[in-house]
Scaffold this active site. Sequence first.
Site, mmCIF file in Angstrom:
data_model
loop_
_atom_site.group_PDB
_atom_site.id
_atom_site.type_symbol
_atom_site.label_atom_id
_atom_site.label_comp_id
_atom_site.label_asym_id
_atom_site.label_seq_id
_atom_site.Cartn_x
_atom_site.Cartn_y
_atom_site.Cartn_z
ATOM 1 N N ARG A 150 0.844 -1.209 0.000
ATOM 2 C CA ARG A 150 0.000 0.000 0.000
ATOM 3 C C ARG A 150 0.873 1.252 0.000
ATOM 4 N NH1 ARG A 150 -2.695 -4.300 2.398
ATOM 5 N NH2 ARG A 150 -4.586 -4.719 1.170
ATOM 6 N N ASP A 186 0.553 -7.094 -3.199
ATOM 7 C CA ASP A 186 -0.877 -6.925 -2.964
ATOM 8 C C ASP A 186 -1.468 -6.237 -4.187
ATOM 9 O OD1 ASP A 186 -3.508 -6.475 -1.567
ATOM 10 O OD2 ASP A 186 -2.316 -7.078 0.173
ATOM 11 N N ASP A 240 -6.056 -15.016 1.803
ATOM 12 C CA ASP A 240 -7.179 -14.342 2.449
ATOM 13 C C ASP A 240 -8.010 -13.570 1.427
ATOM 14 O OD1 ASP A 240 -4.832 -12.656 2.203
ATOM 15 O OD2 ASP A 240 -5.978 -11.091 3.212
ATOM 16 N N GLU A 241 -9.228 -13.284 1.805
ATOM 17 C CA GLU A 241 -10.128 -12.377 1.082
ATOM 18 C C GLU A 241 -10.093 -12.623 -0.425
ATOM 19 O OE1 GLU A 241 -10.332 -8.556 4.082
ATOM 20 O OE2 GLU A 241 -8.688 -8.595 2.643
ATOM 21 N N TYR A 246 -3.746 -5.585 15.454
ATOM 22 C CA TYR A 246 -3.632 -4.758 14.258
ATOM 23 C C TYR A 246 -3.226 -3.348 14.665
ATOM 24 C CZ TYR A 246 -5.121 -7.989 10.637
ATOM 25 O OH TYR A 246 -5.160 -9.028 9.739
ATOM 26 N N PHE A 247 -1.989 -3.009 14.365
ATOM 27 C CA PHE A 247 -1.456 -1.720 14.788
ATOM 28 C C PHE A 247 -1.800 -0.598 13.814
ATOM 29 C CE2 PHE A 247 2.162 -3.762 17.464
ATOM 30 C CZ PHE A 247 1.218 -4.253 18.346
ATOM 31 N N HIS A 296 -6.023 -10.753 -3.779
ATOM 32 C CA HIS A 296 -5.125 -9.615 -3.531
ATOM 33 C C HIS A 296 -3.973 -9.633 -4.526
ATOM 34 C CE1 HIS A 296 -6.912 -7.653 -0.111
ATOM 35 N NE2 HIS A 296 -7.043 -8.806 0.536
ATOM 36 N N TRP A 313 -0.591 -2.723 8.633
ATOM 37 C CA TRP A 313 -1.124 -2.475 7.294
ATOM 38 C C TRP A 313 -1.045 -0.984 7.036
ATOM 39 C CZ3 TRP A 313 -1.599 -6.841 4.754
ATOM 40 C CH2 TRP A 313 -1.871 -8.015 5.466
ATOM 41 N N THR A 314 -0.571 -0.600 5.854
ATOM 42 C CA THR A 314 -0.147 0.787 5.673
ATOM 43 C C THR A 314 -1.027 1.615 4.738
ATOM 44 O OG1 THR A 314 1.385 0.146 3.893
ATOM 45 C CG2 THR A 314 2.245 0.175 6.162
ATOM 46 N N GLU A 315 -2.308 1.253 4.584
ATOM 47 C CA GLU A 315 -3.187 2.093 3.770
ATOM 48 C C GLU A 315 -3.140 3.548 4.228
ATOM 49 O OE1 GLU A 315 -5.349 -1.961 3.662
ATOM 50 O OE2 GLU A 315 -4.040 -0.850 5.001
#
Length: 699
Positions: free
Chosen positions: A166, A195, A328-329, A420-421, A266, A470-472
């Site tokens: 991301r 991703d 996943d997903e 989840y940080f 993904h 996760w860096t969105e």
Amino acid sequence: MDTSKSNSMNIIKLLLSFILLGAQMCINAQHIIPMPLHLASGSQYLSLNSETKIYYSDSLAQTAALQLRDHIRQVTQLNLKVVFSRFEGKGIYFQASDGAVALNSAASYYIRSDAQAMLIQANAASGYAHALQSLKQLITGTEIPMVKILDEPKYSWRGMHLDVSRHFFSVSFIKRFLDLMAFYKFNRFHWHLTDDQGWRIEIRAFPKLTQTGAWRSGSMLGSYTDQKFDTKTYGGFYTQNDIREIVAYAQALQITVIPEIEMPGHATALLAAYPELSCNQKPLEVAKGWGVFEDVICTRDTCFKVLQGILDEVCALFPGPYIHIGGDECPKTRWKSCKACQTRIAQEHLKSEHELQSYFIKRIEAYLKTKQKSIIGWDEILEGGLAPDATVMSWRGETGGIEAAKQKHDVIMSPGKPCYFDHYQEDPRFEPLAIGGYNSLQQVYCYNPLPGALPEAYNRFVLGSQGNVWTEYMADEKQVEYMILPRMTALSEVLWSGTKPENYYNYLKRLQSHFKIWDAWGLTYNKSIYHSNVKITPGPKPGSLSLNLEGDTALGKPAFKINTTYQYYKKPIVLESDTSIQFGMLNFSNQPLDLFRRIHLNVNKASSSHIRFKTPPSEYYNTGGYFTLVDCIKGSKPRINSQWLGWLDEDMELELDLGAVKQVSTFEIGFLKDESSLFICLKISVCGTQKMVPIIFRF
């Protein structure tokens, strides 16, 4: 993870030796994080000077000795000599364990110091590395405190994850991330390299992966619900030389790097580079926005051949035992309409697209076994049947991990709450934009990776846990630092020594000394431990509010400021009119620990009124309950769930009880409109009957 009876006896003997040292010795945690398994300290110090020498007994000890010399030079300007020699009773000595103190694993270490000398013992490079990190926290000048430490980790998997798809981060930052991990005794770096939004690893057999897949034509701006984008080309990737450099750097820190190559979902960046790997084989762009996308990797044999070629190069770059393959997903929409995928389902006698995903994962696992690699996947890989030797990373709560452990598969517990940080760490009103959620420092510290619902017989399959980054909403390095610090230190203590809620305040006291270290290193970090929290409840009089402050009283006292004077909070503050209030924490010298935050309460005739819902809110949008509508705090955007109520696919009807007959001239209510999912009210009906105001909202 559990120490043996013999180990317990050895520890008891060691603790007795601590007590026999005399009254000057006392159990003192110093400032070490994570807390050592056993630590005793005294009032004497070992003084360092230019004549002090560092000795070592073998090559493993030499590496640690040289690293300690470098640290001492950095903090004291002393350049100590490092020599191969027998211990002479003075100075600092690194030595392989002589058996006098039982070191029960490769990660174990022992430190003993007095006014004359310091002895450090270990059985392996990892033990010396962990001892070195404790010494770095102890040695901040020329005076080394008198200590005895016997230490070893509780869990074998002590991980941190970083998403570089991301947002992309430099090699130098990855090294700094690894340095932080080592400092707090983490040993697994989960590197999320691919991703939808970018492919970040050079694969020489498939150059378009970085020529095309590493770059997107824009990025999301602001909240996901705004659906706004810039038009700037964004991207980057790591060359294979970069990868080797980082892996070698991590190895020197005794950290294993686990690459994640996402499949079958993904994978938009992969499919943008090679659209023939998708089901419809049509051109795609690397994703600009966040989320889940329907185009996934097809199950044709030619697709598996390409994936095998990619994995050949990945395996050659990463010497560790694991490859994380995501899993996943993965939407099944394309597979359902794909002739090749439906043929695969028929040929393999599969019952559904879920079993097709299981087939996909098992086929990849079988190939990686030929490379002497094991797979890790997110907990969706349970769906349709678990691959024979897969390790499951449980992120959607702990249910998947529990199920996998019961099937005798290794498990890494990293549930969204609290691992989840990327989630908020305190009141979102005062925080930088994040993806949502709420994982406070205390919630992280009190986490137990062994679920109560898991029978004890299966605990051995829980390897440990990790913090996921996760860096969105982390566009730069400083924001990553801010989101992981201090929460990663709390997780380090969970995984190294285990935590108990009653030890939280002790941890906070130790944490403050680490703030000074981070300041010296130029790091950005959250200071929630210096902030108080506001809770608003109905007041004692009709229409009034009670404002309650909560804070960590071990560090100071909650306080507030309405006019110009700071006041310690002693009892609920009753408000009956519009008020702006600042709140925070004062130390015990009446000085602010950090900036105070400000809120404004719009007191009105509906304040604290009771509401009865004829149509209750959705369970997904009812965090604050009815009182959130009458607490005098205006809802904000981006959405904070505790400030809003929501209904799904139905009108909302409520009765507002004003408590008495009141003259009402103006009626206001706020709505949140998000283009993607939340829709504004179309019609409002209000009618008054005595003190009741029925209100109907149509959407």
